[in-house]
Design a protein around this motif. Structure first.
Motif, PDB file in Angstrom:
ATOM      1  N   ALA A  79      32.863  20.484  10.369  1.00 39.33           N
ATOM      2  CA  ALA A  79      33.955  19.952  10.687  1.00 39.33           C
ATOM      3  C   ALA A  79      35.154  21.150  10.453  1.00 39.33           C
ATOM      4  CB  ALA A  79      34.572  18.927   9.814  1.00 39.33           C
ATOM      5  N   SER A  80      34.826  22.163   9.777  1.00 42.19           N
ATOM      6  CA  SER A  80      36.017  23.188   9.515  1.00 42.19           C
ATOM      7  C   SER A  80      36.083  24.051  10.663  1.00 42.19           C
ATOM      8  CB  SER A  80      35.507  24.191   8.434  1.00 42.19           C
ATOM      9  OG  SER A  80      34.174  24.754   8.730  1.00 42.19           O
ATOM     10  N   ASP A  93      41.607  21.480  14.933  1.00 41.70           N
ATOM     11  CA  ASP A  93      42.578  20.876  14.037  1.00 41.70           C
ATOM     12  C   ASP A  93      42.388  21.255  12.530  1.00 41.70           C
ATOM     13  OD1 ASP A  93      40.496  19.308  13.703  1.00 41.70           O
ATOM     14  OD2 ASP A  93      41.778  17.275  14.049  1.00 41.70           O
ATOM     15  N   ALA A  94      41.227  22.017  12.201  1.00 37.21           N
ATOM     16  CA  ALA A  94      40.985  22.105  10.871  1.00 37.21           C
ATOM     17  C   ALA A  94      41.750  23.371  10.393  1.00 37.21           C
ATOM     18  CB  ALA A  94      39.354  22.611  10.701  1.00 37.21           C
ATOM     19  N   SER A  99      38.901  23.721   2.781  1.00 41.83           N
ATOM     20  CA  SER A  99      39.019  23.541   4.053  1.00 41.83           C
ATOM     21  C   SER A  99      39.396  21.827   4.296  1.00 41.83           C
ATOM     22  CB  SER A  99      37.454  23.530   4.755  1.00 41.83           C
ATOM     23  OG  SER A  99      37.335  22.879   6.087  1.00 41.83           O
ATOM     24  N   ASP A 137      36.235  22.874  13.719  1.00 37.89           N
ATOM     25  CA  ASP A 137      37.245  21.885  14.641  1.00 37.89           C
ATOM     26  C   ASP A 137      38.510  22.502  14.993  1.00 37.89           C
ATOM     27  OD1 ASP A 137      35.206  20.165  14.819  1.00 37.89           O
ATOM     28  OD2 ASP A 137      36.202  18.678  13.597  1.00 37.89           O
ATOM     29  N   TRP A 167      48.180  18.113   5.927  1.00 37.47           N
ATOM     30  CA  TRP A 167      47.352  18.084   7.165  1.00 37.47           C
ATOM     31  C   TRP A 167      47.743  17.386   8.343  1.00 37.47           C
ATOM     32  CZ3 TRP A 167      43.171  15.467   9.266  1.00 37.47           C
ATOM     33  CH2 TRP A 167      42.573  15.867  10.152  1.00 37.47           C
ATOM     34  N   SER A 219      31.743  21.247   4.754  1.00 32.22           N
ATOM     35  CA  SER A 219      32.311  20.223   5.503  1.00 32.22           C
ATOM     36  C   SER A 219      31.295  19.840   6.781  1.00 32.22           C
ATOM     37  CB  SER A 219      33.451  20.772   5.921  1.00 32.22           C
ATOM     38  OG  SER A 219      33.414  21.756   7.150  1.00 32.22           O
ATOM     39  N   SER A 223      40.068  18.970   7.254  1.00 33.42           N
ATOM     40  CA  SER A 223      39.469  18.523   8.399  1.00 33.42           C
ATOM     41  C   SER A 223      39.476  17.041   8.603  1.00 33.42           C
ATOM     42  CB  SER A 223      38.341  19.435   8.827  1.00 33.42           C
ATOM     43  OG  SER A 223      37.084  18.869   8.087  1.00 33.42           O
ATOM     44  N   SER A 224      38.837  16.703   9.684  1.00 34.80           N
ATOM     45  CA  SER A 224      38.445  15.343   9.953  1.00 34.80           C
ATOM     46  C   SER A 224      37.371  14.911   8.829  1.00 34.80           C
ATOM     47  CB  SER A 224      37.946  14.925  11.275  1.00 34.80           C
ATOM     48  OG  SER A 224      36.658  15.728  11.514  1.00 34.80           O
TER      49      SER A 224
END
Length: 476
Positions: free
Chosen positions: A344-345, A349-350, A377, A347, A458, A341, A379-380
């Protein structure tokens, strides 16, 4: 480009089919489903070998084919080529080494058996090792490389153990050509030579490939380029294996230095030049995606492609003590999620989730029927496949499940670090046990495409991570 963005690009390509962007295939010629399936396999993906590591376990000494380019050598740490190992392992030693490497190299994504002989000519050693690996390292992908002679009768066992990538060494599809590459084959208790043996080998390879395809196993074909023998024939091999359903062709240059002691080396058969290899790959590439990053690894190679850390894990240096693999696996998943990711994982919020799916496209499997969960994962960066975890099947029936507390406890332990588990159906007992373990059961997206479903879920989640997550060990 991350694996997730690559898949999204392929999706875009698919939507624009017919407008010059290659349909549902990426630049390497893989379909979207194939690209995702090999995204973490360094020996199959042209991008994965920069990010993920592999390990070969040398448990298979015997071979049922004598190739003119092969000389199986042991206790040899100074040569880097197929068929060479420093230590031949028994099953227990192989599992000990695999656990040590998995703990030391979190980027390890795949363990293969490729020799030093042929894995399928060593049925007991190979399948005992694969079975032990599947139990001891449930998150590691397993694969096998074979000459294919014993493949047809081995496919069912490979599939049962979750082996979904197989490499077959096929140097010719014409017995006249093949007869010049092999001294003999040993089949059903009889040694065959010449065209007769070559034809038996080709027929077995084709039949084995057919059975693998029927079971959804990806097949890569390896071919050794031998100047004056099969160099003009390999484009025909590419054409044929494309029609059979193989997805990648790896044309490797012959290694024939005299000091290696092979028939070709001692008889003066020259190696191809880099220009000759490039030309053959170009001709064959008209029909099939070509692999160009192969390092022709030793049968005990460890680490990223292009490096070999096998000497760091000699048996004499390994600890006898077994570490708790649950903690090792969870750390490995965190590392591999961050790789997949682009960080990003990590973060707040992930989310990390498990999905029960039969083919990897739709949430279509009952929790108790799953033999493996796909780990994602979210995330964003989007929805990113991280890997798989293999579990014992919780229930055998189609509608009802008996209580198997021991199996359920093991499954919960394997999924303890997940934020949620997605499946098509879930009984009340397992539901409550997942919730008690701090894992959210989700059945609202049954039969929906995985990526769209995970993304929609998500979007509805509160931002930030839960501060408390119960560890499942001891939960019945």
């Amino acid at each position: 480009m991350t694996d997730n963005k690559l898949v999204m690009q392929q999706k875009c390509d698919s939507q624009q089919k017919g407008h010059g962007c290659g349909g549902s295939h990426n630049a390497a010629g893989f379909s979207m489903a194939q690209a995702e399936k090999v995204a973490h396999h360094p020996c199959y993906s042209p991008s994965a070998h920069h990010k993920y590591a592999r390990m070969h376990l040398a448990v298979a000494p015997a071979c049922n084919v004598q190739c003119h380019y092969c000389n199986r050598k042991y206790d040899c740490s100074n040569e880097s080529r197929p068929g060479v190992v420093s230590e031949l392992l028994n099953v227990e030693q192989a599992l000990q080494k695999a656990r040590a490497v998995a703990a030391a190299i979190p980027q390890l994504s795949v363990i293969g058996i490729a020799g030093p002989g042929d894995p399928l000519a060593n049925q007991t050693r190979t399948f005992d090792t694969l079975e032990g690996l599947r139990s001891a390292l449930p998150d590691v992908k397993l694969c096998v490389s074979t000459n294919g002679l014993a493949l047809p009768q081995s496919v069912d066992s490979l599939v049962e153990l979750g082996v979904d990538h197989v490499t077959i060494t096929m140097n010719a599809i014409d017995a006249h050509v093949s007869a010049g590459i092999y001294d003999w084959i040993y089949f059903d208790g009889v040694r065959y030579r010449g065209k007769e043996g070559a034809q038996i080998l080709i027929d077995q390879q084709i039949e084995g490939m057919r059975k693998l395809m029927e079971n959804g196993v990806l097949v890569k074909i390896n071919s050794v380029l031998i100047p004056g023998v099969n160099d003009l024939h390999l484009s025909e091999v590419s054409h044929a294996i494309r029609d059979m359903g193989a997805f990648l062709h790896n044309i490797m240059p012959l290694i024939s230095k005299p000091e290696h002691g092979t028939h070709y080396g001692l008889s003066g058969q020259r190696e191809p030049t880099p220009e000759e290899v490039a030309q053959v790959r170009e001709r064959s590439g008209v029909f099939m995606p070509q692999m160009a990053h192969c390092q022709q690894c030793r049968a005990d190679a460890v680490g990223m492609l292009g490096e070999d850390r096998s000497q760091e894990f000699n048996l004499s240096s390994l600890s006898e003590q077994k570490k708790d693999y649950s903690a090792v696996m969870q750390q490995r998943t965190k590392v591999q999620a961050a790789i997949a990711s682009a960080g990003a994982s990590d973060d707040d919020d992930a989310r990390l989730v498990a999905v029960a799916t039969q083919q990897g496209q739709v949430i279509d499997q009952h929790f108790g029927h799953a033999k493996r969960f796909h780990i994602y994962s979210i995330s964003s960066e989007g929805v990113t496949l991280v890997g798989e975890r293999h579990v014992a099947q919780y229930c055998q029936g189609q509608t009802e499940c008996d209580d198997h507390d021991d199996v359920m406890a093991d499954t919960l332990n394997l999924l303890a670090d997940m934020d949620a588990v997605f499946c098509s159906r879930l009984g009340l007992g397992p539901w409550q046990k997942l919730e008690t373990a701090g894992v959210q059961p989700v059945v609202d997206y049954a039969w929906q495409p995985i990526r769209e479903a995970l993304s929609a879920w998500w979007q509805q989640q509160p931002k930030g991570r839960s501060e408390v997550k119960l560890h499942v060990r001891g939960v019945a």
